[in-house]
Write a protein that holds these residues in place. Structure first.
Motif, PDB file in Angstrom:
ATOM      1  N   GLU A 162       0.841  -1.197   0.000  1.00  0.00           N
ATOM      2  CA  GLU A 162       0.000   0.000   0.000  1.00  0.00           C
ATOM      3  C   GLU A 162       0.879   1.251   0.000  1.00  0.00           C
ATOM      4  O   GLU A 162       0.653   2.179  -0.773  1.00  0.00           O
ATOM      5  CB  GLU A 162      -0.925  -0.022   1.231  1.00  0.00           C
ATOM      6  CG  GLU A 162      -1.936   1.096   1.277  1.00  0.00           C
ATOM      7  CD  GLU A 162      -1.552   2.250   2.186  1.00  0.00           C
ATOM      8  OE1 GLU A 162      -2.292   3.235   2.215  1.00  0.00           O
ATOM      9  OE2 GLU A 162      -0.496   2.184   2.843  1.00  0.00           O
ATOM     10  N   LEU A 163       1.908   1.256   0.817  1.00  0.00           N
ATOM     11  CA  LEU A 163       2.810   2.406   0.891  1.00  0.00           C
ATOM     12  C   LEU A 163       3.579   2.588  -0.418  1.00  0.00           C
ATOM     13  O   LEU A 163       3.723   3.707  -0.916  1.00  0.00           O
ATOM     14  CB  LEU A 163       3.779   2.236   2.063  1.00  0.00           C
ATOM     15  CG  LEU A 163       4.681   3.408   2.376  1.00  0.00           C
ATOM     16  CD1 LEU A 163       3.873   4.657   2.673  1.00  0.00           C
ATOM     17  CD2 LEU A 163       5.587   3.075   3.542  1.00  0.00           C
ATOM     18  N   LYS A 164       4.060   1.497  -1.019  1.00  0.00           N
ATOM     19  CA  LYS A 164       4.766   1.581  -2.306  1.00  0.00           C
ATOM     20  C   LYS A 164       3.868   2.163  -3.394  1.00  0.00           C
ATOM     21  O   LYS A 164       4.310   2.982  -4.203  1.00  0.00           O
ATOM     22  CB  LYS A 164       5.234   0.189  -2.758  1.00  0.00           C
ATOM     23  CG  LYS A 164       6.467  -0.308  -2.105  1.00  0.00           C
ATOM     24  CD  LYS A 164       6.847  -1.657  -2.720  1.00  0.00           C
ATOM     25  CE  LYS A 164       8.035  -2.257  -2.048  1.00  0.00           C
ATOM     26  NZ  LYS A 164       8.380  -3.570  -2.611  1.00  0.00           N
ATOM     27  N   ILE A 165       2.621   1.730  -3.414  1.00  0.00           N
ATOM     28  CA  ILE A 165       1.688   2.227  -4.432  1.00  0.00           C
ATOM     29  C   ILE A 165       1.422   3.710  -4.222  1.00  0.00           C
ATOM     30  O   ILE A 165       1.404   4.486  -5.181  1.00  0.00           O
ATOM     31  CB  ILE A 165       0.386   1.402  -4.439  1.00  0.00           C
ATOM     32  CG1 ILE A 165       0.681  -0.009  -4.948  1.00  0.00           C
ATOM     33  CG2 ILE A 165      -0.685   2.072  -5.298  1.00  0.00           C
ATOM     34  CD1 ILE A 165      -0.473  -0.985  -4.819  1.00  0.00           C
ATOM     35  N   ARG A 166       1.236   4.128  -2.978  1.00  0.00           N
ATOM     36  CA  ARG A 166       1.042   5.561  -2.694  1.00  0.00           C
ATOM     37  C   ARG A 166       2.201   6.379  -3.266  1.00  0.00           C
ATOM     38  O   ARG A 166       1.992   7.372  -3.951  1.00  0.00           O
ATOM     39  CB  ARG A 166       0.976   5.817  -1.193  1.00  0.00           C
ATOM     40  CG  ARG A 166      -0.335   5.545  -0.552  1.00  0.00           C
ATOM     41  CD  ARG A 166      -0.243   5.811   0.968  1.00  0.00           C
ATOM     42  NE  ARG A 166      -1.543   5.664   1.542  1.00  0.00           N
ATOM     43  CZ  ARG A 166      -2.466   6.633   1.586  1.00  0.00           C
ATOM     44  NH1 ARG A 166      -2.182   7.823   1.118  1.00  0.00           N
ATOM     45  NH2 ARG A 166      -3.642   6.416   2.105  1.00  0.00           N
ATOM     46  N   LYS A 167       3.413   5.931  -2.959  1.00  0.00           N
ATOM     47  CA  LYS A 167       4.605   6.655  -3.421  1.00  0.00           C
ATOM     48  C   LYS A 167       4.680   6.660  -4.942  1.00  0.00           C
ATOM     49  O   LYS A 167       5.014   7.678  -5.545  1.00  0.00           O
ATOM     50  CB  LYS A 167       5.865   6.030  -2.824  1.00  0.00           C
ATOM     51  CG  LYS A 167       6.021   6.298  -1.349  1.00  0.00           C
ATOM     52  CD  LYS A 167       7.268   5.658  -0.789  1.00  0.00           C
ATOM     53  CE  LYS A 167       7.409   5.924   0.690  1.00  0.00           C
ATOM     54  NZ  LYS A 167       8.608   5.290   1.252  1.00  0.00           N
ATOM     55  N   ALA A 168       4.373   5.530  -5.570  1.00  0.00           N
ATOM     56  CA  ALA A 168       4.424   5.432  -7.034  1.00  0.00           C
ATOM     57  C   ALA A 168       3.393   6.354  -7.686  1.00  0.00           C
ATOM     58  O   ALA A 168       3.690   7.000  -8.706  1.00  0.00           O
ATOM     59  CB  ALA A 168       4.209   3.990  -7.476  1.00  0.00           C
ATOM     60  N   LEU A 169       2.205   6.426  -7.122  1.00  0.00           N
ATOM     61  CA  LEU A 169       1.158   7.282  -7.686  1.00  0.00           C
ATOM     62  C   LEU A 169       1.532   8.758  -7.593  1.00  0.00           C
ATOM     63  O   LEU A 169       1.227   9.543  -8.495  1.00  0.00           O
ATOM     64  CB  LEU A 169      -0.181   7.026  -6.989  1.00  0.00           C
ATOM     65  CG  LEU A 169      -0.795   5.641  -7.223  1.00  0.00           C
ATOM     66  CD1 LEU A 169      -2.008   5.444  -6.338  1.00  0.00           C
ATOM     67  CD2 LEU A 169      -1.138   5.435  -8.683  1.00  0.00           C
ATOM     68  N   ILE A 170       2.191   9.127  -6.519  1.00  0.00           N
ATOM     69  CA  ILE A 170       2.642  10.510  -6.355  1.00  0.00           C
ATOM     70  C   ILE A 170       3.804  10.784  -7.309  1.00  0.00           C
ATOM     71  O   ILE A 170       3.824  11.811  -7.989  1.00  0.00           O
ATOM     72  CB  ILE A 170       3.027  10.788  -4.884  1.00  0.00           C
ATOM     73  CG1 ILE A 170       1.766  10.756  -4.017  1.00  0.00           C
ATOM     74  CG2 ILE A 170       3.751  12.128  -4.757  1.00  0.00           C
ATOM     75  CD1 ILE A 170       2.024  10.733  -2.531  1.00  0.00           C
ATOM     76  N   SER A 171       4.743   9.851  -7.399  1.00  0.00           N
ATOM     77  CA  SER A 171       5.891  10.014  -8.308  1.00  0.00           C
ATOM     78  C   SER A 171       5.456  10.109  -9.767  1.00  0.00           C
ATOM     79  O   SER A 171       6.072  10.816 -10.562  1.00  0.00           O
ATOM     80  CB  SER A 171       6.870   8.853  -8.159  1.00  0.00           C
ATOM     81  OG  SER A 171       7.448   8.867  -6.886  1.00  0.00           O
ATOM     82  N   ALA A 172       4.398   9.380 -10.121  1.00  0.00           N
ATOM     83  CA  ALA A 172       3.884   9.397 -11.495  1.00  0.00           C
ATOM     84  C   ALA A 172       3.004  10.619 -11.765  1.00  0.00           C
ATOM     85  O   ALA A 172       2.467  10.758 -12.863  1.00  0.00           O
ATOM     86  CB  ALA A 172       3.101   8.113 -11.765  1.00  0.00           C
TER      87      ALA A 172
END
Length: 179
Positions: A162-172
């Motif tokens: 969940e945390l990785k996806i949050r970070k990826a969505l913000i980075s993208a």
């Protein structure tokens, strides 16, 4: 890293499934209550009161600490932003947890099988099709929050994902934290 809410749920589930005796639970509650009365929190200096053992402090964690809400970046349409986020879920949710994830989200076995047949040449496409089915099935109720919260469900134990996806969505640049 577990979200506080998830840690609390996991702790409660562990205690309940291991059959902790009611008297032990009552004794623990009494100890925590006494500790909180005799040590109400930060001292006058603003420093935490160090006389409460760390073990006792863990029982005083708030049951639900909300994560900051993500909203589509740059005024993007929420439905399109959600669809664009699907690839991040497909990439991060482990293959051996995918079916369970879909079931916890509310897809039926039949809906999962239809997606497998319709995109039989690509597991990635099957998973995206399952997420699209989920979105269509839930209509306006389908949200990024629902997808992320489901990862923290105690049966899933995917808080790190969940945390990785949050970070990826913000980075993208698909999502930003709500102000």
């Amino acid at each position: 890293m577990f979200c506080t809410y998830c840690k609390t749920l996991l702790w409660l589930q562990t205690k309940c499934t291991h059959g902790q005796l009611e008297s032990e639970d009552n004794e623990r509650n009494t100890q925590v209550d006494l500790a909180s009365r005799s040590h109400p929190g930060p001292s006058a200096t603003g420093q935490p009161d160090e006389t409460i053992p760390l073990q006792e402090k863990n029982y005083l964690i708030p049951i639900e600490k909300e994560r900051r809400k993500l909203v589509p970046a740059n005024g993007k349409d929420s439905e399109n932003a959600l669809r664009q986020s699907f690839l991040h879920f497909v990439e991060e949710v482990p293959l051996n947890k995918w079916r369970s994830y879909m079931i916890v989200l509310g897809l039926t076995d039949n809906e999962i099988e239809i997606a497998k047949v319709d995109a039989r040449d690509s597991v990635r496409d099957q998973h995206i099709l399952m997420l699209q089915t989920w979105q269509e099935k839930n209509g306006k109720k389908a949200s990024l929050d629902m997808l992320l919260e489901t990862l923290c469900d105690p049966t899933m134990s995917l808080e790190g994902v969940e945390l990785k996806i949050r970070k990826a969505l913000i980075s993208a640049h698909l999502y930003v934290y709500e102000e």
